[in-house]
Design an enzyme around this catalytic site. Sequence first.
Site, PDB file in Angstrom:
ATOM      1  N   TYR A  39       0.829  -1.201   0.000  1.00 42.15           N
ATOM      2  CA  TYR A  39       0.000   0.000   0.000  1.00 42.15           C
ATOM      3  C   TYR A  39       0.871   1.261   0.000  1.00 42.15           C
ATOM      4  O   TYR A  39       1.875   1.313   0.705  1.00 42.15           O
ATOM      5  CB  TYR A  39      -0.927   0.035   1.230  1.00 42.15           C
ATOM      6  CG  TYR A  39      -1.574   1.392   1.397  1.00 42.15           C
ATOM      7  CD1 TYR A  39      -2.663   1.750   0.607  1.00 42.15           C
ATOM      8  CD2 TYR A  39      -1.040   2.343   2.268  1.00 42.15           C
ATOM      9  CE1 TYR A  39      -3.216   3.021   0.691  1.00 42.15           C
ATOM     10  CE2 TYR A  39      -1.594   3.610   2.358  1.00 42.15           C
ATOM     11  CZ  TYR A  39      -2.676   3.934   1.570  1.00 42.15           C
ATOM     12  OH  TYR A  39      -3.211   5.202   1.653  1.00 42.15           O
TER      13      TYR A  39
ATOM     14  N   HIS B 161      -2.391   0.247   6.829  1.00 45.47           N
ATOM     15  CA  HIS B 161      -3.605   0.130   6.028  1.00 45.47           C
ATOM     16  C   HIS B 161      -4.348  -1.168   6.318  1.00 45.47           C
ATOM     17  O   HIS B 161      -4.905  -1.788   5.413  1.00 45.47           O
ATOM     18  CB  HIS B 161      -3.283   0.266   4.532  1.00 45.47           C
ATOM     19  CG  HIS B 161      -4.283   1.108   3.794  1.00 45.47           C
ATOM     20  ND1 HIS B 161      -5.214   0.583   2.937  1.00 45.47           N
ATOM     21  CD2 HIS B 161      -4.497   2.432   3.801  1.00 45.47           C
ATOM     22  CE1 HIS B 161      -5.958   1.557   2.440  1.00 45.47           C
ATOM     23  NE2 HIS B 161      -5.543   2.696   2.950  1.00 45.47           N
TER      24      HIS B 161
ATOM     25  N   ARG C  46      -8.838   9.402  13.835  1.00 49.41           N
ATOM     26  CA  ARG C  46      -8.667  10.099  12.555  1.00 49.41           C
ATOM     27  C   ARG C  46      -9.802   9.775  11.581  1.00 49.41           C
ATOM     28  O   ARG C  46      -9.564   9.313  10.458  1.00 49.41           O
ATOM     29  CB  ARG C  46      -7.307   9.804  11.930  1.00 49.41           C
ATOM     30  CG  ARG C  46      -6.821   8.384  12.087  1.00 49.41           C
ATOM     31  CD  ARG C  46      -5.516   8.112  11.402  1.00 49.41           C
ATOM     32  NE  ARG C  46      -5.611   8.116   9.964  1.00 49.41           N
ATOM     33  CZ  ARG C  46      -5.342   9.157   9.180  1.00 49.41           C
ATOM     34  NH1 ARG C  46      -4.941  10.302   9.667  1.00 49.41           N
ATOM     35  NH2 ARG C  46      -5.467   9.064   7.881  1.00 49.41           N
TER      36      ARG C  46
ATOM     37  N   ASP D 242      -8.697  11.645  -1.847  1.00 54.97           N
ATOM     38  CA  ASP D 242     -10.125  11.455  -2.106  1.00 54.97           C
ATOM     39  C   ASP D 242     -11.002  12.124  -1.046  1.00 54.97           C
ATOM     40  O   ASP D 242     -12.136  11.711  -0.813  1.00 54.97           O
ATOM     41  CB  ASP D 242     -10.495   9.980  -2.339  1.00 54.97           C
ATOM     42  CG  ASP D 242      -9.918   9.042  -1.309  1.00 54.97           C
ATOM     43  OD1 ASP D 242      -9.278   9.521  -0.358  1.00 54.97           O
ATOM     44  OD2 ASP D 242     -10.110   7.819  -1.471  1.00 54.97           O
TER      45      ASP D 242
HETATM   46 MG    MG Z   1      -4.601   5.852   6.084  1.00 58.22          MG
END
Ligand code: MG
Length: 406
Positions: free
Chosen positions: A167, A212, A283, A316
């Site tokens: 990732y 991730h 977060r 995004d």
């Molecule tokens: Mg992240």
Amino acid sequence: MNGDAGEVRIERIRAVRTAPEGIRLVIVKVETSTPGLYGLGCATFTQRPLAVCSAIEDYLDPLLRGADAQQIEDCWHVARLSSYWRDGPVLNNALGGVDMALWDLKGKIAGLPLYQLLGGKLRASARVYVHAHGRDASEVTDSARALLEAGFSAIRCQVGVAGAGTYGVGAAGTATQQVAFDPDRYARVVPALFAHLRDELGWDVDLLHDTHERLAPPAAVRLARELEPFGLYFLEDVVAPEDHGWLEHLRRHAAVPLAIGELATRGEDLAALAVGRLVDYLRPHLSDLGGITPARKLAALAEAFGVRMAWHGPGDASPVAHAANLHLDLALSNFGIQEWTPLTDASREVFPGAPTIDAGALVANEQPGLGIDLDERAAARHPYPEDNLNGSWRPVRLADGSVIRP
Ligand code: MG
């Protein structure tokens, strides 16, 4: 909800689609009974944008038409409960986008930047972390050095794994990959990366890493422990939401600051992590949580438990979402750090007033509300890419072909 004289009523809620960076953004525009007065929010769920547009235009628009635009709490609860079955990323992005737009409107009506409505600014700017990546440790170091020279002081570092996918090393930090992910090799490469980075860059830089959610919990615990000597600012998404039950065990075995939450769609789930002191930073992605209204409540609760906020700030998220993140950052005493993805000129043309960077920190303008606008003509020049509505995401597989979390 009956219109009184002088009341600002919601007249129409639209979903505006645009992709100035090739990423499918959904912007909410709440138009009102006062000519020229509108609010903007971000409802971007780039993997399912059309479903969100439908939730906004087919359901929330008719539901909230005629409502008092200043009654944000009422609108939020009406919208959230109107489907009976609630939450989830599609409905929450639609709701979150409308909520953000109502806060933008409230600021415009008051003639104040949003941070003033949230209690006022207790810092001049919001420190950010940015993304460095490369095929090997040497390339990551070069990438990080360039960011340090550009004035950033906190850097998330992602490294390639030779012969395997991973990732965060694609062009935009996305999960573009066809090659199998190898968890064992990944878990060996990452501590070596941070050893190299500390040797090369020293200790006057804050380093971060995002797993991730790809590792099985026991491997995640081991990686967290092996990263201890390198003093990470935080380790992000060390386990998936489904594995949050492992965090208590992980905390007992590794003294690495943890940040979790970008996949959350229920504030309650993250509140439990704060109350249990199982993480150091929450977060969430503002619109996935349902907007500024639930986000500020979650932040207040987290503050009571010594947990800081580090809102999700990827490519995004639209510049409207970045602006909303920033206003919270400026006003929250338990702000930690802000993830930031630099904007291209095309984005800045579509979104005049987008936050700017100064010395590694985000700065808000002093315009009312979110301080950002949408140039719809410029937005129309950047339609969604037509080739693949699923965007750049591909299934992530192990060597045996089985699909794992992205
Ligand atoms: Mg992240």
